[in-house]
Design an enzyme around this catalytic site. Structure first.
Site, mmCIF file in Angstrom:
data_model
loop_
_atom_site.group_PDB
_atom_site.id
_atom_site.type_symbol
_atom_site.label_atom_id
_atom_site.label_comp_id
_atom_site.label_asym_id
_atom_site.label_seq_id
_atom_site.Cartn_x
_atom_site.Cartn_y
_atom_site.Cartn_z
ATOM 1 N N TYR B 114 0.839 -1.201 0.000
ATOM 2 C CA TYR B 114 0.000 0.000 0.000
ATOM 3 C C TYR B 114 0.870 1.246 0.000
ATOM 4 O O TYR B 114 2.034 1.210 0.388
ATOM 5 C CB TYR B 114 -0.945 0.013 1.212
ATOM 6 C CG TYR B 114 -0.261 0.209 2.547
ATOM 7 C CD1 TYR B 114 0.239 -0.873 3.262
ATOM 8 C CD2 TYR B 114 -0.106 1.483 3.102
ATOM 9 C CE1 TYR B 114 0.869 -0.691 4.477
ATOM 10 C CE2 TYR B 114 0.521 1.670 4.322
ATOM 11 C CZ TYR B 114 1.007 0.573 5.011
ATOM 12 O OH TYR B 114 1.641 0.752 6.215
ATOM 13 N N CYS B 115 0.294 2.357 -0.473
ATOM 14 C CA CYS B 115 0.971 3.657 -0.376
ATOM 15 C C CYS B 115 0.009 4.644 0.274
ATOM 16 O O CYS B 115 -0.827 4.247 1.086
ATOM 17 C CB CYS B 115 1.517 4.136 -1.716
ATOM 18 S SG CYS B 115 0.381 4.115 -3.109
ATOM 19 N N GLU B 116 0.103 5.901 -0.085
ATOM 20 C CA GLU B 116 -0.675 6.915 0.619
ATOM 21 C C GLU B 116 -2.187 6.780 0.384
ATOM 22 O O GLU B 116 -2.991 7.115 1.228
ATOM 23 C CB GLU B 116 -0.186 8.309 0.178
ATOM 24 C CG GLU B 116 -0.719 9.464 1.006
ATOM 25 C CD GLU B 116 -0.399 9.347 2.487
ATOM 26 O OE1 GLU B 116 0.727 8.955 2.827
ATOM 27 O OE2 GLU B 116 -1.293 9.631 3.306
ATOM 28 N N CYS B 120 -2.020 7.917 -5.311
ATOM 29 C CA CYS B 120 -0.621 7.493 -5.206
ATOM 30 C C CYS B 120 -0.383 6.252 -6.053
ATOM 31 O O CYS B 120 -1.260 5.424 -6.244
ATOM 32 C CB CYS B 120 -0.217 7.246 -3.757
ATOM 33 S SG CYS B 120 -0.653 5.624 -3.120
#
Lengths: 152, 159
Positions: B114-116, B120
């Site tokens: 996962y990222c932001e 993202c």
């Protein structure tokens, strides 16, 4: 024959046709190469466009399908001397767009690969803006160049 | 001026035609709804799939109940990770992964990247790198950190 927009010759930068040929081969070559790498991987390029976090999803996909061809055709035409000024104009506009995109990414703190040379892409950083700016000067020089004087 | 614009138009029209002709199948797949979540070719990256918050929560619950082989990977920068992340997640910033020749996650069979969140993209890029290293069960949590923290789910901070 295409003539430069150069009222009074003030805007015309370069008259030497050999120098112009060298510039055309450099700028055209870079664009043919960059476009060809993107044509080979449209999804990768679409993802690179998305990474800048400014262009909507569908538009990113459509750009990824069309823009590499504009690069290849403009570059090739610039080298072979067909639609020289049109190609130089398109390439200049693209470079202005690229510079703006990278500058915006830097300003927003987005750390991404530029996506400019497919899998061989480098980071979108200040030195990339510098390279694009140099190419832009070359492309504008071609665009504003005047045909050599007779007997010159 | 006229010839200038004619040239521009010819190049653009030719590019649209060639781009559409060469990518006809890809355009059809896009129109059919593929690539909606990310520009990943499912044939090329068969081991990657996108998951929702509910599925991520489910996997997190399994992990906290002791299920082995599950690893959460945070692709954001170190500072963002330190400020708050999914408990037990491993920090693998995308740029660090690009620089590193080896990516090894001992014991991990399923990784959730996962990222932001929002727009993202680093989780997708990292998932591709992990896939290229041979992992074949990679889930991308598209809602990312924003959705996780907004839902009031457990958080962990690094010193």
């Amino acid at each position: 024959m295409e003539r430069g927009w150069s009222p009074g010759g003030k805007i015309a930068l370069i008259r030497n046709r050999w120098l112009l040929l060298v510039l055309r081969v450099i700028v055209g070559g870079v664009f043919v190469w960059a476009g060809a790498l993107k044509i080979a991987d449209p999804l990768g390029f679409a993802q690179s466009i998305k990474n800048y976090q400014i262009i909507p999803h569908t538009l990113a996909f459509l750009i990824a399908v069309v823009l590499p061809w504009i690069e290849v055709l403009s570059g090739a035409f610039l080298i072979i001397g067909v639609f020289k000024r049109s190609s130089a104009l398109l390439i200049s506009l693209l470079l202005i767009g690229f510079i703006g995109l990278v500058a915006l990414a830097l300003a927003r703190g987005i750390d991404t690969s530029c996506g400019c040379f497919g899998s061989l892409s480098r980071r979108a950083d200040f030195s990339l803006i510098l390279i694009d700016a140099i190419l832009l000067v070359f492309a504008l020089s071609i665009f504003f160049a005047r045909p050599p004087r007779p007997n010159h | 001026m006229k010839s200038l614009l004619r040239g521009v138009l010819v190049i653009i029209v030719l590019s649209v035609v060639l781009g559409a002709a060469v990518n006809l199948r890809l355009l059809r797949r896009f129109a059919a709804g593929e690539f909606r979540e990310g520009f990943i070719d499912r044939r090329e990256y068969a081991g990657i799939r996108f998951i929702t918050l509910a599925e991520t929560e489910d996997l997190f619950a399994q992990k906290t109940q002791g299920a082995g082989g599950l690893l959460f990977i945070d692709s954001r920068g170190r500072d963002d990770f330190a400020a708050g992340h999914i408990p037990g997640a491993l920090s693998v910033p995308l740029e660090a992964a690009r620089r590193s020749g080896t990516l090894d996650f001992p014991g991990a069979q399923t990784v959730v990247v996962y990222c932001e969140g929002g727009d993202c993209q680093t989780s997708i890029s990292l998932a591709k790198i992990i896939h290229d290293k041979g992992f074949r069960d990679i889930r991308i949590f598209t809602g990312g950190w924003a959705e996780w923290s907004a839902a009031g789910l457990p958080e962990e901070k690094s010193p």
